[in-house]
Design a protein around this motif. Structure first.
Motif, PDB file in Angstrom:
ATOM      1  N   PHE A   1       1.167  -1.047  -0.113  1.00  0.00           N
ATOM      2  CA  PHE A   1      -0.073   0.302   0.416  1.00  0.00           C
ATOM      3  C   PHE A   1       0.728   1.485   0.143  1.00  0.00           C
ATOM      4  CE2 PHE A   1      -3.596  -2.578   1.402  1.00  0.00           C
ATOM      5  CZ  PHE A   1      -4.848  -2.695   0.123  1.00  0.00           C
TER       6      PHE A   1
ATOM      7  N   GLU B   1     -16.161  -1.273  19.009  1.00  0.00           N
ATOM      8  CA  GLU B   1     -14.757  -0.828  18.042  1.00  0.00           C
ATOM      9  C   GLU B   1     -14.832   0.613  19.591  1.00  0.00           C
ATOM     10  OE1 GLU B   1     -14.509  -0.216  14.085  1.00  0.00           O
ATOM     11  OE2 GLU B   1     -13.768  -2.051  15.585  1.00  0.00           O
TER      12      GLU B   1
ATOM     13  N   LEU C   1       0.867  -0.207  15.229  1.00  0.00           N
ATOM     14  CA  LEU C   1      -0.256   0.113  13.880  1.00  0.00           C
ATOM     15  C   LEU C   1      -0.532  -0.950  13.479  1.00  0.00           C
ATOM     16  CD1 LEU C   1       2.112   3.157  12.679  1.00  0.00           C
ATOM     17  CD2 LEU C   1      -0.832   2.326  13.132  1.00  0.00           C
TER      18      LEU C   1
ATOM     19  N   ILE D   1      -3.653  -1.803  12.826  1.00  0.00           N
ATOM     20  CA  ILE D   1      -5.252  -1.384  11.532  1.00  0.00           C
ATOM     21  C   ILE D   1      -6.030  -3.053  11.484  1.00  0.00           C
ATOM     22  CG2 ILE D   1      -4.222  -1.894   9.478  1.00  0.00           C
ATOM     23  CD1 ILE D   1      -2.422   0.556  10.078  1.00  0.00           C
TER      24      ILE D   1
ATOM     25  N   PHE E   1      -9.170  -3.473  13.156  1.00  0.00           N
ATOM     26  CA  PHE E   1     -10.089  -1.708  13.124  1.00  0.00           C
ATOM     27  C   PHE E   1     -10.241  -2.454  11.510  1.00  0.00           C
ATOM     28  CE2 PHE E   1      -8.706   1.636  15.194  1.00  0.00           C
ATOM     29  CZ  PHE E   1      -9.833   1.622  15.712  1.00  0.00           C
ATOM     30  N   VAL E   2      -9.134  -3.515  10.950  1.00  0.00           N
ATOM     31  CA  VAL E   2      -9.606  -4.032   9.182  1.00  0.00           C
ATOM     32  C   VAL E   2     -10.950  -4.763   9.257  1.00  0.00           C
ATOM     33  CG1 VAL E   2      -8.636  -5.177   8.044  1.00  0.00           C
ATOM     34  CG2 VAL E   2      -7.937  -2.991   8.539  1.00  0.00           C
TER      35      VAL E   2
ATOM     36  N   LEU F   1     -13.797  -4.211  10.371  1.00  0.00           N
ATOM     37  CA  LEU F   1     -14.909  -3.597   9.409  1.00  0.00           C
ATOM     38  C   LEU F   1     -15.281  -4.703   8.587  1.00  0.00           C
ATOM     39  CD1 LEU F   1     -12.072  -0.755   7.756  1.00  0.00           C
ATOM     40  CD2 LEU F   1     -14.251  -0.091   9.022  1.00  0.00           C
TER      41      LEU F   1
ATOM     42  N   PHE G   1     -19.849  -4.848   7.916  1.00  0.00           N
ATOM     43  CA  PHE G   1     -20.012  -5.018   6.638  1.00  0.00           C
ATOM     44  C   PHE G   1     -20.959  -6.517   7.031  1.00  0.00           C
ATOM     45  CE2 PHE G   1     -20.693  -8.631   3.681  1.00  0.00           C
ATOM     46  CZ  PHE G   1     -21.125  -7.336   1.763  1.00  0.00           C
TER      47      PHE G   1
ATOM     48  N   VAL H   1     -15.032   5.518  13.475  1.00  0.00           N
ATOM     49  CA  VAL H   1     -14.820   5.134  15.016  1.00  0.00           C
ATOM     50  C   VAL H   1     -16.100   4.729  15.122  1.00  0.00           C
ATOM     51  CG1 VAL H   1     -13.393   4.411  17.005  1.00  0.00           C
ATOM     52  CG2 VAL H   1     -12.572   4.669  14.227  1.00  0.00           C
TER      53      VAL H   1
ATOM     54  N   VAL I   1     -18.150  -3.518  -0.138  1.00  0.00           N
ATOM     55  CA  VAL I   1     -16.793  -4.193   0.106  1.00  0.00           C
ATOM     56  C   VAL I   1     -15.589  -3.440   0.239  1.00  0.00           C
ATOM     57  CG1 VAL I   1     -15.124  -6.433   0.004  1.00  0.00           C
ATOM     58  CG2 VAL I   1     -17.532  -6.457   0.257  1.00  0.00           C
TER      59      VAL I   1
ATOM     60  N   LEU J   1     -15.366  -0.684   2.767  1.00  0.00           N
ATOM     61  CA  LEU J   1     -14.798  -0.595   3.917  1.00  0.00           C
ATOM     62  C   LEU J   1     -13.033  -1.485   3.384  1.00  0.00           C
ATOM     63  CD1 LEU J   1     -16.863  -3.435   5.190  1.00  0.00           C
ATOM     64  CD2 LEU J   1     -17.284  -0.964   5.976  1.00  0.00           C
TER      65      LEU J   1
ATOM     66  N   SER K   1     -11.715   1.871   3.878  1.00  0.00           N
ATOM     67  CA  SER K   1     -11.897   2.163   5.627  1.00  0.00           C
ATOM     68  C   SER K   1     -10.403   1.935   5.437  1.00  0.00           C
ATOM     69  CB  SER K   1     -13.303   1.865   6.061  1.00  0.00           C
ATOM     70  OG  SER K   1     -14.035   2.927   5.285  1.00  0.00           O
ATOM     71  N   GLY K   2     -10.133   0.643   5.532  1.00  0.00           N
ATOM     72  CA  GLY K   2      -9.363   0.184   6.293  1.00  0.00           C
ATOM     73  C   GLY K   2      -7.769   0.582   6.217  1.00  0.00           C
ATOM     74  N   ILE K   3      -7.537   1.068   4.566  1.00  0.00           N
ATOM     75  CA  ILE K   3      -6.406   1.882   4.755  1.00  0.00           C
ATOM     76  C   ILE K   3      -6.460   3.108   5.082  1.00  0.00           C
ATOM     77  CG2 ILE K   3      -5.226   2.317   2.114  1.00  0.00           C
ATOM     78  CD1 ILE K   3      -6.660   0.345   0.465  1.00  0.00           C
TER      79      ILE K   3
ATOM     80  N   ILE L   1      -7.627   3.938   8.009  1.00  0.00           N
ATOM     81  CA  ILE L   1      -7.510   3.815   9.282  1.00  0.00           C
ATOM     82  C   ILE L   1      -5.656   3.880   9.686  1.00  0.00           C
ATOM     83  CG2 ILE L   1      -7.293   1.909  10.896  1.00  0.00           C
ATOM     84  CD1 ILE L   1     -10.498   1.101  10.126  1.00  0.00           C
ATOM     85  N   TYR L   2      -5.534   3.593   8.939  1.00  0.00           N
ATOM     86  CA  TYR L   2      -3.237   3.206   8.670  1.00  0.00           C
ATOM     87  C   TYR L   2      -3.112   4.972   8.753  1.00  0.00           C
ATOM     88  CZ  TYR L   2       0.860   3.036   7.580  1.00  0.00           C
ATOM     89  OH  TYR L   2       2.564   3.082   7.422  1.00  0.00           O
TER      90      TYR L   2
END
Lengths: 171, 639, 473, 109, 456
Positions: free
Chosen positions: B602, C129, C152, C156, C159-160, C163, C167, E370, E395, E398, E401-403, E405-406
């Motif tokens: 990324f 969360e 981190l 991460i 959190f992921v 997410l 969903f 969050v 999807v 989401l 959203s994950g990226i 968060i970083y």
């Protein structure tokens, strides 16, 4: 092919040529002059389209006011020299390609366009005359008209804000 | 008091002892600690004795429910029948003697209180093991004794030289036991699947019912699993190597746990489940041959061991192998008989060796001993009795119990008998070798040791004497019918309810003459070994060679058949290798690599996308135009 | 309702009380929560239905709280463990006297209770969360050096994961009239949509549990986070995921079970063995315990997914056991680290001679960890392995190896640190707070090991209902 | 008027659409390849004029004046934009002594 | 309509009062005007009236009022937070505030328009003051540069938009929203003119909201413009643009939904990825905000891509929460006031000034979505609405959203981290003004309780 068609075609060709020259001529002043020419040619088109008032306004506003302003700034900044750096050739190629494709796709989209039935092009089709437009502008479209004044004030304030030399800078 | 009331008490007394010593022991003087522990176990023994005499039928006492679920009901329930009380007697009886012995043996040890706490807890666990009325309770005790064994083997963990190795020995013991435990646990699951219960009585009722259809494979599985459990606890091939190492523990521990009681848990389990094993003859065959092999291998290794306790340990393994042969032959009572006598003389031997070690100032190497008989006479005499008993010297307890098993073997097949006889012969060889090396000849230790040589105090010799007496007369518990018809087969009758319904006593079908011949063979061989040993070790004064000079079979024997090395190469190293490489090359390189690789991906993409933002406004416009062109092309394609 | 309000209020008030009183205040606050929990438990008669905390307004989604037996067990567990965490940190001056820390722990408790008590999908997610934030801050403010990467990574990752759960929740919500658990459970999914829902939940839970191969965040996080953070993570946050499996994932999307059971079982089993093997050669005591934790929870997850009554019961017992054991283990690790200044097993040793009390209690915890009988660990693992065995004998045997492997690494750790001759450091024995913490852990572990039925009675009806739901669907 | 009937007499609406499209594109091209900001501004004006032309054509075609009114507003906006744009340019020139857009690339990435 | 008049009058008043060179008075005038505008807007709730009944040029239905009111609130916050900066140039204080209010005027028109005339004029009134304001730090070359970039691309986009309107007019023959809507509803076969016009208008919108690949201006402009202006762009301009967007596409072009939906969906995905991925490696705070803003545009576009009855409301709520978060962060950025605008400069903020640090963290978490912060509920509403139609899109969202968060988390870590040494705190003193604290307080309250209130 009728006379009008020929006139229209020639006019169109001239407009395009003049427009191209705006872009292609390297001297800024020359570009400005070509642009003024283009405006005139467009005004001619307006007349052809039975929008006489528009034609006049176009010349007055664009060629008369705006372009003079441009010229003025050009002169003010002393930019009337042929020293504009060239765009990179990659950019040129990409730009020509993009522009070319844009024309092609737009025209292609037009290929199978259907149009609403044209209005009765009666003899009395004279909405392009000043009294008709005035009527519209000050009755139906009075609100946008007023709002456009807000736009002008905003632009004016902005222009003043930006152009005014700061005291501190002068000191 | 009735059995129902006594039974929980038998169980609880050692626990109380452990608790009191553990919690308040640091405020008590040493004698009080030792006395509490010993007296409570002794009290337990006498209570058990009173139960033993009251008992006419099996009694179950439910304490509470452990787990009650739909289709799974596990109670904390005690069972008193002849088998369990017999075991209780052995445990508490020998246990209290060893406690008594320990009071002297451990008197200088800083971990005195801890030692008795552990010892009491061990007794408690062992009692759960034998007194529980179901396999679940048995498993509780099974693991509990494992823990106590672990704690006691590693008892001297802070020793400057050997502390670390003691710990490793303890760990090894526990882990190997755990392997067996897993087998046992799976056996439990299988039992639950097959019978829906873990209660002995219920399973027995189902398995011995007339309409019981033998699911051969299932029962084979169950019994094999139980047997795997037994191999762990009772040190059979392939899980026997922990027992010699377990000698790192204090000697009373070796006597109690690794000779008399805990290691016989496997035998107890098998006898408890005899009706299942009877339904699974294949397992019995496996058991027979494993036992035989263990017996031989251990005896072979014992031949060239120089650590007094190691010799005894291998002897124990060998004897346990013999017991499994008996079980494999279906000679459950004979096995129990031998368990009993073995408990007597092996405890005696260990305590004796403890007395020797005590006298020698913690020296265990028999090469450094010699001629001790005049310094420590009581120990010498009792040790001699123990040695004779284990070698099957006539009229001593070992003679009867061993002969019974040999008889069964003979009845089964003659080659089997011969192999077994050979193993017995080996036993005699290494035992006499040790005996003579320790007690006869010249003293070979240092001057300082010689200076310190002394007979142990009374609280150590008294248990020796009691055990010696038991070793001598233990044979009366199950005399062969040959001699005294009325008193014969006491134990056989005692256990007839426990091993009911099976055709067990086929030895009785052997003609008396055959039995006599067998006995004669045993006696002669024993005496022959005794004489030869005497010649070699006393007359010729031959001494064990130094390790470096050993060759051929001696080297193999001294190095324990290289089994530890083989196991290391087969199991320990690969797992460690897997652990290290798995961490470095899979966990860190691959799994973490993927995670951070994604993050890195990324970031790299971010770097690339950032480049897109060139800062040149013409390009921005160009991209906008491209967007528009794209949109219109989308239109052209879509319409 | 007071269950939730108490920690919240205490968290807020913690910011304004005088510095000196913080430690006592924290203990009192936690104790009040424990009492509140016990009061609820005393008045609870086991049944499969939810006891609503605010029956009159439970149709408002953010007030839809309630518990069944499972929830109540988790609530009690949370309260007791919170108390233990505060108690065991009592002597760690830098942490225990910090207002921030106290407030965060109470806040964490609040969030956890929210997770366990909410009967509404969205509410569950919110608390789920929310619980991350205090842990994040504890980690950030009190963590070890070089924590940034671990921090981190952990956050991460989780959190992921959550997410993905969001969903699932939203997806199933779009098919149900409301977010309340009854409505969500009533939704009938197709296999494919069930897989979507199930998968989302599963990712979230697999990360948090953590299941192989999603566990890589854990060792690093455990080593870098302060002890209290590790305890919160290991003892409570992981349980959120296991609880989530029982309460949400399986009842909501059992349609996907027939596809997923074997997958999860496999992941759990691999995790059990893999993590245990890795733990064998770890020299950092916290990393070792982290892998041990991975191994243990893998077994719990595998047990939950086979969905038999005994395995589920075992899972509940083991959840409780593992929480206590985790607190104990990490407390022990922290005691060693604080006193010796080193966590490397190879440089430790001989502590038992200097600190016999510590050695004893550490041993008790270790025994519970390797599921020795008479500890709750044994009951839990027995039932779990039995359940898995009943589902598939190969998995049963494979997961059973945990009995052996756990011994190998646990005893190695114990032996290297505690046994052997004394080393060159001074090791004071336990302080009263540490001793009391260990004592409580020991009592609970042994009590549940001898008499687990009290716990089983509480959870059985709910578990029965769960199985029923799955069977019906 | 003779000219009023041009649509019927064969000069089709398409013609004007294409014409204005081409003009528009020329404006776009100018924006892309010129680097003098003033010229770029002029090219934008050219684009707006192309739009105006199109509007006028449609106005005639539909026979209403609305579009022509719209053109007025476009002119208004064009004027306002030109004012603001030129003042920005003046400002820039003061700061940087150039109006070459290629030089304004400090903000990127 | 009344509110527009009030607003206009007060802009003029502000401009003139500013000549007195009493900044506080100017501020008070402006605030009075904004508050009055807000009040008049509230009075019109559920009571849509029109100033000129014959020609419904603007129409204040509840949708318009909701969006306008939010824009007014954001403007108040921006004026408050930027007051310190505005004050520093006494002779321009009125201009700054006046221009922002002009822009607000444009935004209000853009969400209440009823035909293309006012839409177009509103757009210009919205944009032109911002072109100016972006360059208002005249001595700063970056500011001027951003102004130029914004202007060129903006003018270009205006051209595109007008071209599109022209084509659309060619197809439909009308400029009125409702008539266009009817046209698309009723005609079986729509001329290609309309499609092309629609796409050109779409492109112009995408430019204005900053969606890929029309987003390139936004990082540069956000970065270069004065902070208050950046906040204004992110909050108000975006609100206005999205309001008009959903009004046109949700109402006027709803008949062609099937046609433009895939394009919007694709662009939403593209935008999310571009925004989030570019943000990962940013070191400057406002650029980070800009890219995060792009990413948020991506999420917002989902509402358009699925277009249900509640889309307008969801979108509003999303932008509303986003606005608060961004304004809070911009305020924090102004407090930190690093010359280079490095994210690293935030180090020790939480220690030096806990309240500011707290609000910054809350705002960042809200952006990250969050719970239980408002940002989460914004996302939640959008996702719930969309999931039954297009789960795959969710999807993707989401994943993004994950990226996201970083980088949010990284920033939070920086804010909360202990500074390496004690001196570091003293070096970085974070000066706050009471007005900024008020703004931060309001934002924090809104972010924390906003979601819960809405859900209740």
């Amino acid at each position: 092919m009728s006379t009008i068609e020929i006139v229209a075609l020639v006019l169109g060709a001239c407009t395009i040529a003049s427009g191209l020259m705006v872009v292609l001529s390297m001297h800024p002043v020359r570009s400005v002059l070509y642009l003024i020419l283009t405006f005139f040619l467009i005004s001619a088109n307006y007349i052809l389209l039975n929008a006489q008032f528009l034609a006049i306004v176009n010349i007055v506003v664009y060629a008369g006011a705006i372009m003079v302003l441009f010229l003025f700034v050009l002169m003010l900044l002393n930019l009337s020299r042929d020293n504009e750096p060239r765009a990179s050739s990659v950019m040129k190629l990409a730009a020509s390609l993009a522009a070319g494709v844009l024309v092609i796709v737009l025209v292609a989209a037009l290929k199978d366009a259907t149009f609403l039935p044209a209005a009765e092009a009666a003899q009395g089709n004279n909405q392009g005359l000043v009294e008709n437009l005035g009527q519209l502008l000050f009755t139906k479209y009075v609100l946008p008209f007023e709002v456009s004044s807000v736009l002008f004030i905003a632009a004016m304030v902005g222009a003043v804000l930006l152009s005014k030399k700061e005291k501190q800078i002068i000191d | 008091m009735s059995v129902e009331q006594l039974l929980p008490l038998v169980l609880l007394l050692p626990l109380i002892g452990g608790f009191v010593n553990g919690v308040f022991g640091n405020k008590l003087p040493k004698t009080v600690i030792g006395s509490i522990a010993t007296l409570l176990v002794a009290a337990s023994f006498f209570l058990a004795l009173s139960i033993f005499f009251q008992l006419d039928k099996a009694v179950e006492v439910k304490l509470f429910t452990i787990i009650s679920l739909e289709g799974l009901n596990l109670d904390a329930k005690l069972l008193a029948d002849n088998l369990s009380i017999w075991m209780t007697l052995i445990i508490t009886g020998i246990g209290s003697l060893i406690h008594l012995f320990s009071m002297g043996y451990m008197s200088h040890d800083p971990g005195y209180r801890k030692f008795f706490t552990y010892l009491n807890l061990f007794i408690f666990s062992m009692l759960i093991l034998v007194l529980g009325s179901n396999y679940f309770m048995l498993f509780f005790g099974w693991e509990g004794v494992g823990i106590c064994s672990y704690l006691l083997i590693g008892f001297h963990y802070s020793d400057a030289q050997k502390g670390f190795l003691n710990g490793i020995a303890a760990r090894k013991a526990f882990i190997m036991n755990r392997v067996g435990d897993l087998g046992l646990l799976i056996g439990l699951f299988l039992l639950l699947k097959q019978f829906g219960t873990l209660e002995y009585s219920e399973i027995a009722a189902i398995a011995t019912a007339d309409d019981f259809v033998n699911p051969t494979w299932m029962l084979f599985g169950i019994t094999m699993c139980l047997f795997i459990g037994a191999t762990g606890k009772s040190a059979q091939i392939p899980l026997f190597t922990w027992l010699p190492d377990a000698m790192a523990g204090p000697t009373p521990v070796s006597a109690l746990i690794h000779a008399a009681t805990m290691v016989t848990a496997g035998i107890f389990l098998t006898v408890r489940s005899n009706y299942l094993f009877e339904l699974a003859p294949d397992t019995k065959t496996v058991m027979l041959y494993i036992g035989l092999a263990t017996s031989l291998v251990a005896a072979f290794i014992a031949l060239r061991q120089n650590d007094i306790k190691k010799v005894l340990a291998y002897s124990t393994v060998s004897q346990l192998g013999l017991l499994f042969v008996a079980l494999g032959l279906g000679a459950y009572t004979a096995a129990m008989f031998h368990v009993t006598t073995h408990a007597f003389f092996k405890a005696l031997l260990f305590l004796g060796s403890g007395s020797v070690i005590h006298a020698m100032s913690d020296e265990q190497d028999i090469r450094k001993m010699g001629g001790l008989k005049k310094y420590i006479p009581t120990t010498h005499w009792t040790f001699l009795i123990g040695t004779l008993a284990i070698t099957g010297f006539p009229l001593l307890s070992g003679f009867y119990s061993k002969d019974e098993i040999l008889g069964y073997a003979f009845a089964e097949s003659i080659p089997l008998y011969l192999v077994l006889m050979f193993s017995v012969l080996l036993t005699a060889i290494y035992m006499f070798r040790m005996y003579f090396l320790v007690f006869h000849g010249e003293f070979r230790g240092s001057e300082e040791q010689k200076h310190h040589l002394h007979e142990s105090p009374a609280n150590m010799t008294v248990p020796l004497i009691i055990l010696a007496v038991l070793s001598v007369f233990g044979g009366v518990l199950n005399l062969p019918g040959l001699f005294l018809h009325d008193q014969a087969h006491y134990m056989t009758h005692l256990f007839e309810h426990n091993v009911a319904g099976m055709d067990l006593i086929h030895m009785e079908h052997l003609p008396s003459s055959t039995i006599l011949v067998l006995m004669a063979v045993a006696v002669i061989s024993c005496l022959a070994v005794l004489l030869v040993s005497y010649q070699v070790y006393v007359k010729k004064r031959s001494l064990p060679k130094e390790d470096a000079q050993l060759t051929g079979w001696e080297k193999v024997s001294a190095n324990k058949l290289y089994i530890d090395e083989i196991y290391n190469a087969l199991f320990v190293r690969p797992v460690e290798w897997l652990s290290e490489k798995g961490y470095r090359f899979f966990e860190v390189a691959i799994l973490n690599g993927i995670v951070f690789g994604i993050a890195k991906g990324f970031e790299t993409t971010g770097e690339v996308v950032k480049k897109w933002q060139s800062g040149q406004v013409n390009w921005y416009v160009l991209w906008m135009i491209s967007g528009i062109v794209g949109l219109i092309i989308y239109y052209l394609v879509k319409i | 309702m007071e269950l939730l309000i108490i920690p919240f209020v205490f968290a807020l008030v913690a910011m304004i009380i005088p510095q000196k009183a913080v430690r006592g205040y924290a203990l009192i606050g936690a104790l009040i929560s424990v009492v509140a929990g016990i009061v609820h438990a005393a008045g609870y008669s086991p049944s499969a239905d939810f006891v609503s905390l605010m029956p009159e307004c439970s149709e408002r989604f953010f007030l839809n709280y309630g518990y069944d037996g499972i929830g109540l067990v988790m609530v009690l567990l949370t309260n007791v463990i919170t108390f233990l965490i505060l108690l065991s940190n009592y002597d760690n001056e830098a942490i225990a006297s910090s207002k921030k820390f106290t407030a965060l722990v109470f806040f964490m408790q609040f969030a956890l209770l929210g997770v366990f008590l909410s009967l509404d999908g969205l509410l569950f997610y919110i608390f789920w969360e929310l619980s991350l934030i205090p842990v994040f801050l504890i980690f950030l403010w009190f963590g070890a050096k070089g924590k940034k990467r671990a921090l981190l990574q952990f956050f991460i990752y989780t959190f992921v994961g959550s997410l993905a759960m969001l969903f699932s929740l939203i997806y199933i919500r779009s098919l149900a009239p409301s977010f309340s658990i009854e409505d969500l459970v009533a939704v009938q999914l197709t296999t494919v949509s069930g897989l979507w829902v199930f998968g989302g939940f599963f990712i979230a839970f697999a990360v948090k549990i953590p299941l192989f191969p999603f566990h890589t965040w854990q060792p690093e996080t455990y080593t870098k986070s302060p002890m209290a953070g590790t305890m919160l993570l290991g003892a409570l946050m992981l349980k959120m995921a296991l609880f989530g499996m029982i309460r949400w994932m399986i009842p909501l999307a059992p349609e996907a079970l027939h596809c997923m059971t074997n997958v999860i079982l496999l992941m759990g089993t691999i995790g059990v063995i893999y993590a245990a093997i890795l733990a064998i050669r770890q020299n950092d005591i916290k990393t070792l315990f982290a892998y041990a934790s991975v191994s243990h929870v893998g077994l719990i997850a595998a047990g939950i997914i086979v969905l038999s009554l005994d395995a589920l019961t075992g899972a509940m017992v083991q959840i409780v056991n593992h929480s206590f054991v985790a607190v104990g283990l990490f407390l022990a690790a922290d005691i060693i680290e604080r006193r010796v200044g080193n966590r490397n097993l190879l440089e430790l040793g001989g502590i038992a001679t200097q600190a016999p009390k510590f050695a004893f209690w550490f041993a008790v915890i270790i025994f519970a960890g390797v599921s020795v009988p008479l500890t709750s660990g044994f009951i839990g693992e027995f039932l779990l392995i039995k359940g898995i065995y009943g589902y598939n004998w190969i998995f049963g045997v494979l997961t059973g190896t945990t009995l052996i492997l756990a011994c190998v690494y646990s005893f190695r750790a114990y032996q290297l640190s505690m046994f052997g001759p004394s080393k060159q450091f001074d090791f004071p024995d336990l302080t009263w707070a540490e001793w009391l913490s260990f004592f409580i852990i020991g009592i609970v572990v042994v009590f549940l090991g001898v008499y687990p039925q009290c716990l089983i009675d509480m959870v059985e009806p709910s578990l029965q209902k769960l199985i029923e739901i799955v069977t019906i669907k | 008027m003779v000219l009023a009937t041009m649509l019927e007499s064969g000069v089709s609406l398409e013609f004007y659409i294409i014409l204005s499209t081409i003009l528009f594109t020329i404006g776009v091209l100018g924006v892309l390849i010129r680097r003098n900001a003033i010229i770029i501004l002029m090219c934008v004006e050219l684009m707006l004029n192309a739009v105006n032309l199109l509007m006028a054509a449609f106005s005639t075609y539909h026979g209403t004046g609305d579009a022509q009114v719209f053109v007025f507003f476009i002119m208004v906006v064009a004027a306002a934009e030109a004012t603001v744009g030129l003042s920005i340019l003046v400002l820039l020139y003061r700061n940087r002594k150039t109006v070459d857009v290629g030089m304004f690339n400090k903000l990127k990435g | 309509m009344l509110s527009l008049v009030v607003l206009f009058l007060f802009v003029l008043a502000t401009l003139f009062i500013a000549f007195l060179k009493k900044p506080l008075l100017t501020l008070v005038t402006a605030l009075t005007g904004l508050l009055l505008t807000g009040t008049t807007l509230i009075c019109q709730w559920d009571n849509p009236s029109d100033f000129l009944s014959s020609y419904k040029g603007v129409y204040f239905d509840n949708f318009a009022i909701l969006y306008s009111l939010s824009a007014v609130i954001f403007t108040i916050l921006i004026v408050l937070t930027g007051y310190e900066t505005f004050k520093s140039r006494l002779e321009h204080t009125g201009d700054y505030i006046g221009l922002l209010m002009f822009s607000l005027f444009g935004a209000v028109v853009m969400v209440s328009f009823n035909d293309m005339f006012l839409f177009f004029l509103g757009l210009e009134i919205l944009s032109i003051p911002i072109y100016v304001m972006a360059g208002s730090r005249k001595e700063d070359p970056l500011s001027s540069e951003s102004s130029l970039k914004y202007f060129i691309t903006g003018a270009f986009a205006t051209g595109i938009l007008l071209f599109g309107i022209a084509w659309l007019y060619g197809a439909t023959g009308t400029f009125k929203i409702d008539e266009i809507q009817l046209f698309f509803m009723n005609s079986d076969e729509v001329s290609s003119l309309a499609y092309v016009g629609l796409l050109l208008i779409l492109a112009a919108f995408l430019f204005k909201i900053g969606a890929a690949p029309f987003h390139f201006w936004s990082p540069d402009v956000y970065d270069g413009a004065p902070s208050a202006v950046t906040g204004f762009m992110a909050a108000v301009v975006k609100l206005g643009a999205f309001g008009a967007f959903i009004k046109l596409f949700g109402i006027a072009f709803s008949g062609l939904y099937d046609f433009w939906m895939p394009a919007v969906t694709f662009l939403a995905i593209l935008t999310m990825f571009v925004g989030n991925l570019s943000a990962i490696r940013q070191t400057r705070f406002k650029r980070l905000l800009a890219y995060s803003s792009i990413a948020h545009v991506g999420y917002s576009l989902i509402t358009l891509a699925v277009l249900t009855g509640s889309s307008a409301l969801n979108l509003w709520f999303y932008l509303f929460s986003y606005g608060f978060a961004t304004i809070a962060l911009i305020t924090v950025q102004m407090i930190v006031n690093d010359r280079e605008d490095r994210i690293e400069a935030f180090k020790g903020l939480g220690r030096a000034n806990p309240f500011v640090g707290f609000v910054a963290v809350v705002a960042l978490l809200a952006l990250a979505g969050v719970p239980p912060l408002m940002g989460f509920f914004g996302k939640y509403l959008i996702f719930v609405d969309a999931i039954s139609q297009n789960p795959a899109l969710i999807v993707v969202a989401l994943v993004n959203s994950g990226i996201g968060i970083y980088y949010y988390l990284r920033t939070i870590v920086v804010i909360l981290q202990k500074p390496e040494s004690e001196n570091a705190i003293e070096q970085s003193e974070f000066k706050t003004t009471p007005l900024q604290l008020v703004v931060l307080g309001i934002c924090a309250l809104a972010l924390i309780f906003g979601g819960a209130l809405l859900m209740a």
